[in-house]
Each structure stands twice: as structure tokens, then as C-alpha cells.
Design a protein around this motif. Sequence first.
Motif, PDB file in Angstrom:
ATOM      1  N   UNK A 191      -1.097   7.199  -3.746  1.00  0.00           N
ATOM      2  CA  UNK A 191       0.209   7.133  -4.375  1.00  0.00           C
ATOM      3  C   UNK A 191       0.482   5.689  -4.794  1.00  0.00           C
ATOM      4  N   UNK A 192       1.092   5.496  -5.956  1.00  0.00           N
ATOM      5  CA  UNK A 192       1.365   4.140  -6.434  1.00  0.00           C
ATOM      6  C   UNK A 192       2.241   3.374  -5.449  1.00  0.00           C
ATOM      7  N   UNK A 193       3.270   4.013  -4.913  1.00  0.00           N
ATOM      8  CA  UNK A 193       4.150   3.315  -3.972  1.00  0.00           C
ATOM      9  C   UNK A 193       3.388   2.883  -2.720  1.00  0.00           C
ATOM     10  N   UNK A 194       2.492   3.733  -2.231  1.00  0.00           N
ATOM     11  CA  UNK A 194       1.694   3.365  -1.060  1.00  0.00           C
ATOM     12  C   UNK A 194       0.771   2.200  -1.391  1.00  0.00           C
ATOM     13  N   UNK A 195       0.140   2.266  -2.563  1.00  0.00           N
ATOM     14  CA  UNK A 195      -0.762   1.186  -2.979  1.00  0.00           C
ATOM     15  C   UNK A 195      -0.012  -0.138  -3.068  1.00  0.00           C
ATOM     16  N   UNK A 196       1.196  -0.107  -3.646  1.00  0.00           N
ATOM     17  CA  UNK A 196       1.991  -1.326  -3.757  1.00  0.00           C
ATOM     18  C   UNK A 196       2.375  -1.870  -2.382  1.00  0.00           C
ATOM     19  N   UNK A 197       2.657  -0.978  -1.446  1.00  0.00           N
ATOM     20  CA  UNK A 197       2.967  -1.432  -0.086  1.00  0.00           C
ATOM     21  C   UNK A 197       1.783  -2.187   0.504  1.00  0.00           C
ATOM     22  N   UNK A 198       0.576  -1.653   0.330  1.00  0.00           N
ATOM     23  CA  UNK A 198      -0.608  -2.331   0.857  1.00  0.00           C
ATOM     24  C   UNK A 198      -0.835  -3.666   0.148  1.00  0.00           C
ATOM     25  N   UNK A 199      -0.544  -3.728  -1.157  1.00  0.00           N
ATOM     26  CA  UNK A 199      -0.665  -4.998  -1.873  1.00  0.00           C
ATOM     27  C   UNK A 199       0.309  -6.037  -1.314  1.00  0.00           C
ATOM     28  N   UNK A 200       1.534  -5.598  -1.020  1.00  0.00           N
ATOM     29  CA  UNK A 200       2.525  -6.527  -0.464  1.00  0.00           C
ATOM     30  C   UNK A 200       2.099  -7.008   0.919  1.00  0.00           C
ATOM     31  N   UNK A 201       1.550  -6.101   1.731  1.00  0.00           N
ATOM     32  CA  UNK A 201       1.087  -6.506   3.060  1.00  0.00           C
ATOM     33  C   UNK A 201      -0.058  -7.508   2.950  1.00  0.00           C
ATOM     34  N   UNK A 202      -0.990  -7.259   2.026  1.00  0.00           N
ATOM     35  CA  UNK A 202      -2.078  -8.215   1.811  1.00  0.00           C
ATOM     36  C   UNK A 202      -1.520  -9.587   1.452  1.00  0.00           C
ATOM     37  N   UNK A 203      -0.579  -9.597   0.506  1.00  0.00           N
ATOM     38  CA  UNK A 203      -0.023 -10.868   0.044  1.00  0.00           C
ATOM     39  C   UNK A 203       0.710 -11.591   1.168  1.00  0.00           C
ATOM     40  N   UNK A 204       1.508 -10.861   1.938  1.00  0.00           N
ATOM     41  CA  UNK A 204       2.281 -11.486   3.015  1.00  0.00           C
ATOM     42  C   UNK A 204       1.367 -12.056   4.094  1.00  0.00           C
ATOM     43  N   UNK A 205       0.346 -11.301   4.482  1.00  0.00           N
ATOM     44  CA  UNK A 205      -0.578 -11.786   5.509  1.00  0.00           C
ATOM     45  C   UNK A 205      -1.328 -13.013   5.008  1.00  0.00           C
ATOM     46  N   UNK A 206      -1.754 -12.969   3.749  1.00  0.00           N
ATOM     47  CA  UNK A 206      -2.449 -14.123   3.187  1.00  0.00           C
ATOM     48  C   UNK A 206      -1.576 -15.365   3.171  1.00  0.00           C
TER      49      UNK A 206
END
Length: 249
Positions: free
Chosen positions: A183-198
Amino acid sequence: MQGWAGEIRLGDGVALFHGLAGDQHAHSHHAIQICAGGGIEVTADCGATVGAALAIPADLRHRLAPTSRPVMLAYLDPDSSAGQAVGALLAGRIGTLDDTVGERLAAMQRQAGPLRAWAVAAAAFPVLSPAGGRGPAGTVARVQAVMAAALDEPVWRPRDLARALDLSVDRLGRLFRAESGMQLRSWLKWQRLQAAIGLALNGEDLTRAAHGAGFADQAHLTRTMRATFGISPSSLFDRQRTVSFKPPA
């Protein structure tokens, strides 16, 4: 109390941790979790389950017993095609992977690290492999291009992406799901988590990391990480040594 110490790798709908897992209270999280390392013990309302490798369904309250040995923890988005397949097999119960598979996973994560172990898991448990694209090629790449071009003000909302691509939100969501299996919303959530952790692991405080990754504030980031993985960002970043954003393969 044992803290978290090891390595995190995040991909699209998949996260891997390899190292010493911190002490945990009973909790639940939305991601499906696979634990490997030999002698894994997970306690839930139905009792304790022990095995070389265990799979925990989404949203099941459980506790992973601390161990002095490194473990591999894999988190899988339950709304992805692979996650739905795994979830259907588990049917709400903790699953024990075949002893041979579990021992191979444990051996590989000790000898070659978590990415190789995940490859072994995917080969032994085919539903973990990413689904092949079934939609028009290029939708994911177009979304990524829009996000990459918006460096000053990152685009994190489906409606903004749809507007940039001259599509309706529903149409974009269907195309994205068909091509990526997520799902696009799920994918975007994972992108945000990647960015925040980085950002956090590169020295930003949690407030700046949250804002830079499209979260409303630090509390929003904390709630999302707890809901997805069952752990808070502050419990990781004090001890975490390395992070990579290459997807498991």
C-alpha cells in the motif's frame, strides 16, 4: 538491564536487526516478526514457545526473552503481499520454522550477518520473497523521483504525490500496489522511518529527525516506531552502532 546493540537495516516494508536485543516487556506491534538465533523463547497469552526460529503474527501481545547471544530479528509489513501471505500461514498464532531452517538461519546470521540469513529464510520460506510486479512498470520510480526532487520540502503525503503525477489518489494507490505489492501509505510510513532513523543516527536530535522525516513531532515518531516495531527510538539510538538503508535481498 541489557540494551540494544547491533546493526539495523531497513528496506521497503522490511527491517532487520542483528545483535543483542534489549530487555523487553510484553508488548505488541503491527509488523510481523521473525526471530532467529537458536534457543529463541517467546511468551504470549497462550504460553511459551521455544525454537531456533519463530514467527510472530502482527498485533499479538508477546515478550521475547533476552539472550546473551546475537539474534536476527526481521520485521515485515503485514499489509504487503509477502506480509499477507505470512500472516495467512500464521493465522494469529506463533509459528515455529522447521528445525533445519531455524538452524541454518542461526548459523548464517552468526557467520555472514543478517542479510545473508534473510536470503536463506526467503529461500526456505518462499512467501517472504518480494512479490513480482504486476502493474505498469515505472510507478514506484516516478514516485521516488518526485520525492527526490523535493529536497527543500519533502513530499510525504499521497495526495501531494498524486497531484505531482497528475493522477487521482485512488488511481496512484492502485498502480503503486500492483507494481510494488505494498500500500502506498504503508510504503511512505517505512520511508519516513528510514529517514528518521538515518537522521538520528547521523547526530540529529529526535525532534529534528522527526520533523525532517515528515512526522508532526517527536511523539508522533515514537508512537509510529512503537506501533510498528514495539520499541521506542530512544531505546535504540543510545546503543546502536551502524545503520544501512539497503533493502534485504
